[in-house]
Enzyme design. Structure first.
Site, PDB file in Angstrom:
ATOM      1  N   LYS A 121     -27.534  22.394  47.299  1.00 27.39           N
ATOM      2  CA  LYS A 121     -26.415  21.763  46.589  1.00 27.39           C
ATOM      3  C   LYS A 121     -25.630  22.814  45.814  1.00 27.39           C
ATOM      4  CE  LYS A 121     -29.633  20.670  42.820  1.00 27.39           C
ATOM      5  NZ  LYS A 121     -30.566  19.635  42.317  1.00 27.39           N
ATOM      6  N   TYR A 125     -12.384  42.402  21.171  1.00 25.69           N
ATOM      7  CA  TYR A 125     -11.969  41.260  20.348  1.00 25.69           C
ATOM      8  C   TYR A 125     -12.929  41.032  19.186  1.00 25.69           C
ATOM      9  CZ  TYR A 125      -8.712  39.591  23.956  1.00 25.69           C
ATOM     10  OH  TYR A 125      -7.694  39.462  24.843  1.00 25.69           O
TER      11      TYR A 125
END
Ligand SMILES: *Cc1c(COP(=O)(O)O)cnc(C)c1O
Length: 374
Positions: free
Chosen positions: A36, A259
């Site tokens: 899956k 950042y």
């Protein structure tokens, strides 16, 4: 090969070895494969084909679309089971495509019984044994068993349940679920003796033969996720994620990185910026937490950005320093997938299924590939 973005090397020989190991551990039971979610992000096309070559004939997917995809890939599709069952109205599509829904609720079972002409379809019944996610209750099962011919005509081939805590072998629920499932199987066998049974996922395989029944359903272990203590050190790494170096940079004392200035150099440092960030599935919560590998372990420094992140190479000898385009491994051959998942506060399943579309996927077999990029 141009490494203008992160590179995912997928070792199909390792996938084969992991499947063979799980098959051997499953003894007399059959061994299927859960593919899956694009084979847990690894790429269902190559994964399903490779496992088919190994002899796997039982494939589990989440929904109808995934099932059609797997069916198209295989020379002879064998058994394709759809774990979320059959949505209303799709019953005859399942029959036409010879797909096997795992019926997970009373209403879904009723609709299947109403819509599928006798002898045409095949289905699996999922029974809740204590996970309380999907599956019919024991009382509902008993009600359906009052009319066993109906189940037979509807093509019932297997009963199934799912373990909630197989990754914690000592957890009491494992035995409880086993004992409830044994009851389920024995009740079903009283009226439908040919129906098969399936309980174990990857970690369930390692719980022991009692948990195996007729068919086991490993997923993550095929892809190298050591989801239970008994698998540690026994699986071959299938997926290696490597990020190409964009730039080397010196930091002087007091300079910050990226950042938010979450990392500040307390000594002169050398760092490398690499291509690959949270848009590629390198979770942002790995900021200042992960490790990379280039000749030795390298701490990840500062925030993970969308397209890049940064590693400390200060402790490499000058002659060992990576150059532009060299690849820094994030997990795989040298660093374990489970260790980085752990550093991110998650599990290997989430890490793999979030690997981004932008990564270049490169599939290889060990023997036939002299030019595996490093
Ligand atoms: C996903 C899934 C599996 C596979 O589980 P792993 O832990 O990846 O081995 C097996 N059975 C069901 C019902 C599942 O949803």
């Amino acid at each position: 090969m141009n490494h203008y973005s992160g590179l995912l090397r997928i070792n199909l020989s390792a996938l084969r070895r992991n499947w063979r190991l799980l098959k051997a551990l499953s003894g007399k039971a059959g061994c299927g494969a859960v593919v899956k979610a694009n084979a847990y992000g690894v790429g269902v096309d190559r994964v399903a084909q490779t496992l088919y070559e190994e002899g796997c004939r039982d494939f589990f997917v989440a929904n109808f679309e995934e099932a059609l995809q797997v069916k198209r890939l295989l020379p002879n599709p064998g058994n394709i089971y759809v774990l979320q069952g059959c949505w209303p109205g799709l019953e005859m599509r399942f029959v036409e495509e010879n797909l096997i829904p795992v019926l997970i609720s009373q209403s879904m079972v009723e609709r299947w019984l109403d819509h599928v002409p006798p002898g045409r379809g095949r289905c699996v019944l999922k029974v809740n044994t204590g996970m309380n996610r999907l599956g019919i209750s024991l009382a509902e099962l008993q009600m359906f068993l009052l009319q066993p011919d109906r189940l037979e005509r509807a093509g019932l081939i297997m009963v199934m349940s799912h373990l909630a805590c197989a990754d914690a072998p000592e957890h009491a629920l494992n035995r409880q679920q086993l004992s409830v499932f044994e009851q389920v199987v024995s009740q079903v066998h009283q009226c439908l003796p040919m129906v098969k049974a399936s309980l174990a996922n990857s970690a369930g395989v390692l719980l022991g033969h009692e948990w195996h029944f007729d068919l086991v359903r490993p997923g993550i272990a095929l892809y190298g996720g050591e989801c239970t203590p008994a698998l540690r050190g026994r699986l071959a790494p299938v997926v290696t994620l490597s990020l190409p170096v964009l730039q080397l940079r010196q930091l002087v004392v007091g300079e910050s990185l990226g950042y938010g200035c979450t990392f500040v150099a307390s000594k002169p440092m050398q760092v490398v910026l690499v291509s690959g960030g949270y848009a590629d599935g390198i979770l942002r919560c790995l900021s200042n937490r992960a490790r990379g590998w280039f000749r030795r372990e390298l701490p990840l420094l500062g925030r993970v950005s969308m397209d890049s992140c940064c590693f400390d190479v200060s402790h490499l000898e000058p002659s060992e320093l990576p150059e532009e385009g060299d690849l820094i491994e994030l997990f795989g051959d040298h660093l374990s997938l489970d260790a980085i998942a752990d550093a991110a506060g998650t599990i290997s399943y989430e890490l793999l299924t979030r690997l981004g579309e932008r990564l270049q996927r490169f599939y290889f077999e060990e023997s036939s590939d002299p030019a595996v990029p490093q």
